[in-house]
Design an enzyme around this catalytic site. Structure first.
Site, PDB file in Angstrom:
ATOM      1  N   ASN A  26      54.607  97.807  27.524  1.00 52.31           N
ATOM      2  CA  ASN A  26      54.541  97.909  25.838  1.00 52.31           C
ATOM      3  C   ASN A  26      55.601  98.420  25.135  1.00 52.31           C
ATOM      4  OD1 ASN A  26      51.390  97.462  25.481  1.00 52.31           O
ATOM      5  ND2 ASN A  26      51.323  99.437  26.714  1.00 52.31           N
ATOM      6  N   HIS A  31      52.019  88.337  16.995  1.00 51.43           N
ATOM      7  CA  HIS A  31      52.176  89.544  17.704  1.00 51.43           C
ATOM      8  C   HIS A  31      53.809  89.422  18.112  1.00 51.43           C
ATOM      9  CE1 HIS A  31      51.020  92.417  20.717  1.00 51.43           C
ATOM     10  NE2 HIS A  31      51.871  91.538  21.753  1.00 51.43           N
ATOM     11  N   HIS A  73      52.380  96.925  16.924  1.00 52.10           N
ATOM     12  CA  HIS A  73      50.911  97.262  16.582  1.00 52.10           C
ATOM     13  C   HIS A  73      50.851  97.841  15.348  1.00 52.10           C
ATOM     14  CE1 HIS A  73      49.547  96.796  21.048  1.00 52.10           C
ATOM     15  NE2 HIS A  73      49.640  95.784  20.519  1.00 52.10           N
ATOM     16  N   HIS A 112      55.773  97.843  21.514  1.00 50.94           N
ATOM     17  CA  HIS A 112      54.277  97.559  21.058  1.00 50.94           C
ATOM     18  C   HIS A 112      53.932  98.551  20.101  1.00 50.94           C
ATOM     19  CE1 HIS A 112      54.870  94.374  24.014  1.00 50.94           C
ATOM     20  NE2 HIS A 112      53.244  93.954  23.775  1.00 50.94           N
ATOM     21  N   ARG A 134      27.259  92.237  33.192  1.00 48.66           N
ATOM     22  CA  ARG A 134      28.236  92.999  33.760  1.00 48.66           C
ATOM     23  C   ARG A 134      29.483  92.453  34.511  1.00 48.66           C
ATOM     24  NH1 ARG A 134      23.333  95.643  35.064  1.00 48.66           N
ATOM     25  NH2 ARG A 134      22.800  97.241  33.580  1.00 48.66           N
ATOM     26  N   GLU A 158      47.055 100.980  34.276  1.00 48.58           N
ATOM     27  CA  GLU A 158      48.003 101.412  33.125  1.00 48.58           C
ATOM     28  C   GLU A 158      48.074 102.977  33.277  1.00 48.58           C
ATOM     29  OE1 GLU A 158      48.992  99.378  29.708  1.00 48.58           O
ATOM     30  OE2 GLU A 158      49.288 101.350  28.822  1.00 48.58           O
ATOM     31  N   LYS A 211      44.145  92.512  31.216  1.00 48.88           N
ATOM     32  CA  LYS A 211      43.693  93.181  29.982  1.00 48.88           C
ATOM     33  C   LYS A 211      43.157  92.056  28.865  1.00 48.88           C
ATOM     34  CE  LYS A 211      47.156  96.823  29.351  1.00 48.88           C
ATOM     35  NZ  LYS A 211      48.333  97.406  28.696  1.00 48.88           N
ATOM     36  N   GLU A 247      58.431  88.210  24.060  1.00 40.52           N
ATOM     37  CA  GLU A 247      57.895  88.783  25.368  1.00 40.52           C
ATOM     38  C   GLU A 247      58.724  88.617  26.609  1.00 40.52           C
ATOM     39  OE1 GLU A 247      55.422  90.923  25.264  1.00 40.52           O
ATOM     40  OE2 GLU A 247      53.948  90.492  23.498  1.00 40.52           O
ATOM     41  N   LYS A 280      55.798  90.705  35.577  1.00 38.14           N
ATOM     42  CA  LYS A 280      54.423  91.197  35.264  1.00 38.14           C
ATOM     43  C   LYS A 280      53.799  91.444  36.385  1.00 38.14           C
ATOM     44  CE  LYS A 280      50.718  91.541  31.858  1.00 38.14           C
ATOM     45  NZ  LYS A 280      50.476  91.251  30.739  1.00 38.14           N
ATOM     46  N   ARG A 302      52.735 100.608  34.083  1.00 43.13           N
ATOM     47  CA  ARG A 302      52.339  99.148  33.256  1.00 43.13           C
ATOM     48  C   ARG A 302      52.833  99.655  31.820  1.00 43.13           C
ATOM     49  NH1 ARG A 302      47.191  95.427  33.970  1.00 43.13           N
ATOM     50  NH2 ARG A 302      47.770  94.198  32.179  1.00 43.13           N
TER      51      ARG A 302
HETATM   52  P1  NAD Z   1      47.323  82.791  19.429  1.00 39.24           P
HETATM   53  O1  NAD Z   1      46.274  82.671  20.444  1.00 39.24           O
HETATM   54  O2  NAD Z   1      46.622  83.134  18.025  1.00 39.24           O
HETATM   55  O3  NAD Z   1      48.010  81.369  19.357  1.00 39.24           O
HETATM   56  C1  NAD Z   1      49.057  81.045  18.386  1.00 39.24           C
HETATM   57  C2  NAD Z   1      48.580  80.066  17.353  1.00 39.24           C
HETATM   58  O4  NAD Z   1      49.266  78.905  18.316  1.00 39.24           O
HETATM   59  C3  NAD Z   1      47.297  79.750  17.084  1.00 39.24           C
HETATM   60  O5  NAD Z   1      47.172  79.351  15.920  1.00 39.24           O
HETATM   61  C4  NAD Z   1      46.678  78.739  18.190  1.00 39.24           C
HETATM   62  O6  NAD Z   1      45.655  78.002  17.824  1.00 39.24           O
HETATM   63  C5  NAD Z   1      47.897  77.831  18.425  1.00 39.24           C
HETATM   64  N1  NAD Z   1      48.101  77.178  19.521  1.00 39.24           N
HETATM   65  C6  NAD Z   1      47.978  77.721  21.011  1.00 39.24           C
HETATM   66  N2  NAD Z   1      48.465  76.991  21.924  1.00 39.24           N
HETATM   67  C7  NAD Z   1      48.731  75.764  21.076  1.00 39.24           C
HETATM   68  C8  NAD Z   1      49.465  74.562  21.674  1.00 39.24           C
HETATM   69  N3  NAD Z   1      49.704  74.382  22.828  1.00 39.24           N
HETATM   70  N4  NAD Z   1      49.864  73.553  20.599  1.00 39.24           N
HETATM   71  C9  NAD Z   1      49.388  74.147  19.493  1.00 39.24           C
HETATM   72  N5  NAD Z   1      49.116  75.114  18.803  1.00 39.24           N
HETATM   73  C10 NAD Z   1      48.570  76.160  20.054  1.00 39.24           C
HETATM   74  O7  NAD Z   1      48.623  83.926  19.710  1.00 39.24           O
HETATM   75  P2  NAD Z   1      49.398  84.184  20.842  1.00 39.24           P
HETATM   76  O8  NAD Z   1      50.680  84.347  20.428  1.00 39.24           O
HETATM   77  O9  NAD Z   1      49.494  83.136  22.185  1.00 39.24           O
HETATM   78  O10 NAD Z   1      48.721  85.585  21.417  1.00 39.24           O
HETATM   79  C11 NAD Z   1      48.638  86.655  20.666  1.00 39.24           C
HETATM   80  C12 NAD Z   1      47.316  87.548  21.132  1.00 39.24           C
HETATM   81  O11 NAD Z   1      47.575  87.961  22.450  1.00 39.24           O
HETATM   82  C13 NAD Z   1      47.571  88.847  20.239  1.00 39.24           C
HETATM   83  O12 NAD Z   1      46.079  89.098  19.984  1.00 39.24           O
HETATM   84  C14 NAD Z   1      47.834  89.775  21.322  1.00 39.24           C
HETATM   85  O13 NAD Z   1      47.239  91.087  21.084  1.00 39.24           O
HETATM   86  C15 NAD Z   1      47.393  89.353  22.469  1.00 39.24           C
HETATM   87  N6  NAD Z   1      48.179  89.874  23.680  1.00 39.24           N
HETATM   88  C16 NAD Z   1      47.393  90.256  24.784  1.00 39.24           C
HETATM   89  C17 NAD Z   1      48.062  90.718  26.065  1.00 39.24           C
HETATM   90  C18 NAD Z   1      47.169  91.099  27.275  1.00 39.24           C
HETATM   91  O14 NAD Z   1      47.854  91.703  28.041  1.00 39.24           O
HETATM   92  N7  NAD Z   1      46.055  90.794  27.083  1.00 39.24           N
HETATM   93  C19 NAD Z   1      49.435  90.672  26.099  1.00 39.24           C
HETATM   94  C20 NAD Z   1      50.106  90.036  24.912  1.00 39.24           C
HETATM   95  C21 NAD Z   1      49.385  89.866  23.640  1.00 39.24           C
HETATM   96  N1  GLY Z   2      50.703  93.239  27.603  1.00 36.03           N
HETATM   97  C1  GLY Z   2      50.620  94.512  28.101  1.00 36.03           C
HETATM   98  C2  GLY Z   2      50.127  94.538  29.435  1.00 36.03           C
HETATM   99  O1  GLY Z   2      49.509  93.703  29.814  1.00 36.03           O
HETATM  100  O2  GLY Z   2      49.983  95.685  30.262  1.00 36.03           O
END
Ligand code: NAD
Ligand code: GLY
Length: 361
Positions: free
Chosen positions: A242, A262, A249, A245, A118, A234, A140, A182, A224, A238
């Site tokens: 998006n 993304h 998405h 997005h 939990r 949200e 998130k 972003e 942020k 918040r």
């Molecule tokens: P990712 O985590 O897939 O990383 C991108 C690529 O870079 C991967 O191949 C990873 O292994 C590589 N990588 C990471 N750090 C590295 C480094 N320092 N050196 C070399 N390679 C490296 O993608 P991302 O763009 O970081 O994140 C995208 C994800 O985040 C999506 O799933 C999206 O939905 C999510 N997201 C979440 C939020 C949230 O608020 N939680 C906000 C925006 C995006």
């Molecule tokens: N990336 C959108 C949020 O964190 O709300």
């Protein structure tokens, strides 16, 4: 080092931004409880940055779970692997998970932490620009479902965020550009002066100049943090985070997770949102052009995928989490630096945008 605080009362936490932070044990100590520690990362980060983190945490003898790379890993099945590892090693409620990676590892690990017994503590160590400016901040967490991005998840704030600029040295250019999408988003939704600054400093950002990166990450995190502090779960403002997005998405799901990054999908989505705002008569054409131009200069897509027609877009957009009482709600622009959530978008204008928006590979 710069530190931005996310002020959420008892759940407040620092975001440390700077060089050489990954190996700084002193930053972890205040965020680690008394229990066991597990690092969750992937095969790419394990090669580049895991040893430094393991060194910093040596006194806590952390366990390490190395997952496959890629968006396709962000599933409930992978989360179960994390829970299995925790149960097998008899981790208790005083344990801490540490996410070393981009948004995929951060979202997955945070979700595993949110649900395990939990809720246990977790620390975000974002290693992509996208994760440093967005996904590691705000709580998130979640995973994808075959029918939609991030459809299964929970709000769960980290104990701290440690954004080490040095980890970005190994980040591929395409991933850096996806993170810049972003960064541009924060200028568009809330900070016209930052958008101006980005127009001036984009080349230095693309060259990974350390001071420019630090400024861009700190401003993004401050914006942020302010939005999350005002509306953690949200209910209102918040949703502005998006921007782009809902279109983005749809693109990610429509072309198959991982084909478009993304940030690339969000970039195209922000141009679509700007153009729709102009079609609705609420954004000057010049602002659309500035948006398109900055995104294009960053090497990001300003077209939609040719494989998605208007009907496919509309079907995919209908599963957006902002849909309320069956009505699509979209983040639109009034000006650069001013966004709003609208639930009354003329369906004809939306269809016209989707039919006429440029397509590419
Ligand atoms: P990712 O985590 O897939 O990383 C991108 C690529 O870079 C991967 O191949 C990873 O292994 C590589 N990588 C990471 N750090 C590295 C480094 N320092 N050196 C070399 N390679 C490296 O993608 P991302 O763009 O970081 O994140 C995208 C994800 O985040 C999506 O799933 C999206 O939905 C999510 N997201 C979440 C939020 C949230 O608020 N939680 C906000 C925006 C995006
Ligand atoms: N990336 C959108 C949020 O964190 O709300």
């Amino acid at each position: 080092m710069k530190t931005v605080t996310v002020d959420l009362g008892a759940r407040s936490y620092p975001i440390h931004i700077g060089s050489g932070l990954l190996g700084a044990s002193v930053l972890y100590d205040p965020c680690l409880g008394s229990g066991q520690v597990m690092i969750v990362t992937n095969t790419v980060l394990a090669q580049h940055h895991l040893p430094v983190l393991q060194g910093a945490l040596a006194s806590r003898s952390p366990q390490t779970l190395i997952l496959p790379d890629g968006e396709a890993t962000k599933t409930l099945a992978t989360t179960e692997r994390i829970w299995d590892a925790l149960l097998a090693a008899r981790f208790g409620r005083d344990a801490t998970l540490i996410a070393l990676g981009g948004g995929v590892i951060g979202d997955l690990t945070g979700f595993a932490a949110a649900c395990y017994q939990r809720g246990i503590d977790f620390i975000q160590i974002p290693t992509t620009l996208l994760a440093q400016v967005d996904s590691s901040v705000g709580g998130k967490t979640g995973v994808n479902h075959a029918r939609g991005k991030n459809m299964i998840g929970a709000f769960h704030q980290p104990r701290c965020v440690i954004a080490d600029l040095d980890t970005l040295h190994t980040l591929p250019d395409r991933e850096l550009r996806a993170g810049i999408a972003e960064v541009i988003k924060y200028g568009l939704i809330a900070d016209a002066a930052f958008f101006d600054w980005l127009e001036e400093h984009l080349d230095a950002l693309l060259d990974r100049d350390a001071d420019t990166l630090t400024h861009a990450i700190a401003v993004s995190c401050r914006t942020k943090a302010a939005i999350v502090e005002a509306d953690e779960r949200e209910g209102g403002v918040r949703a502005l985070l998006n921007l782009g997005h809902t279109f983005g998405h749809a693109i990610e799901t429509g072309v198959g997770y991982g084909a478009w990054l993304h940030g690339e999908a969000v970039a195209a989505g922000m141009v679509m949102a700007a153009e729709l705002s102009a079609r609705l008569g609420q954004l000057p054409a010049a602002a659309v052009e500035r948006t398109r131009s900055l995104i294009q200069r960053a090497g990001l897509p300003v077209h939609a995928p040719s494989s998605l027609d208007a009907d496919q877009f509309l079907a995919l957009m209908a599963v957006d989490k902002k849909v309320q009482a069956g009505r699509l709600r979209l983040v639109l622009l009034r000006a650069i630096g001013q966004a709003e959530l609208r639930g009354d978008t003329d369906p004809g204008a939306l269809r016209a945008l989707l039919e006429h928006f440029p397509r590419g590979p």
